[in-house]
Design an enzyme around this catalytic site. Sequence first.
Site, mmCIF file in Angstrom:
data_model
loop_
_atom_site.group_PDB
_atom_site.id
_atom_site.type_symbol
_atom_site.label_atom_id
_atom_site.label_comp_id
_atom_site.label_asym_id
_atom_site.label_seq_id
_atom_site.Cartn_x
_atom_site.Cartn_y
_atom_site.Cartn_z
ATOM 1 N N ASP A 23 18.435 -15.175 25.231
ATOM 2 C CA ASP A 23 17.386 -14.736 26.149
ATOM 3 C C ASP A 23 16.679 -13.581 25.445
ATOM 4 O O ASP A 23 17.157 -12.450 25.472
ATOM 5 C CB ASP A 23 17.988 -14.290 27.479
ATOM 6 N N GLU A 71 14.995 -19.124 24.912
ATOM 7 C CA GLU A 71 14.023 -19.244 25.997
ATOM 8 C C GLU A 71 12.613 -19.256 25.422
ATOM 9 O O GLU A 71 12.261 -18.410 24.608
ATOM 10 C CB GLU A 71 14.164 -18.092 26.983
ATOM 11 N N ASP A 100 20.312 -10.488 31.611
ATOM 12 C CA ASP A 100 19.956 -11.086 30.311
ATOM 13 C C ASP A 100 21.118 -11.900 29.756
ATOM 14 O O ASP A 100 20.923 -12.951 29.146
ATOM 15 C CB ASP A 100 19.568 -9.994 29.310
#
Length: 188
Positions: free
Chosen positions: A8, A69, A142
Amino acid sequence: MVRVLGVDPGLTRCGVGVVEGAPGRPLRMAGVGVVRTPADAEIGQRLLLVEQGIEAWLDEHRPDLVAVERVFAQHNVRTVMGTAQASAVAMLCATRRGIPVTLHTPSEVKAAVTGSGRADKAQVTAMVQRLLRLDAPPKPADAADALALAICHIWRGGATNRLEAAVQAARTTSRTSPRTTSVRGTVR
């Protein structure tokens, strides 16, 4: 079984999580954490720290695949730029080692983990905890998001990769197979 490192991306907090599993089989968390950089450091130094952190995770966990991501447009351009730069560092680290990288949108990840592409962070975290059979929710968000990325890739990536391989095989076959054409009744 496949081992996936989910990333992330972020400059201040870059979530990382490793999940092992296969579609239809129980998942197992192999590690979770956050690579942190000081907000007041120069951008080059921060990117170097992100690289060093991701390299350490790659060394320790030796994933088969990396899921990152996909950066999407936000109103805060500065945040998007930092996220995109951290994302590029993660992709570079994996590619340098020959590890395949796949990008997943936030809505893909939410849909894979919760069943809804509009789920909020609390719902994603709760499902990650449940799917990985964890005693407590992974923190910060996160870290939970990185695990969700890895789960998403295990569940969706396999099908996507098989489809892409089939399309590529079809293209290769059509380029290399001899063509037969008929000109005035003659087959060439």
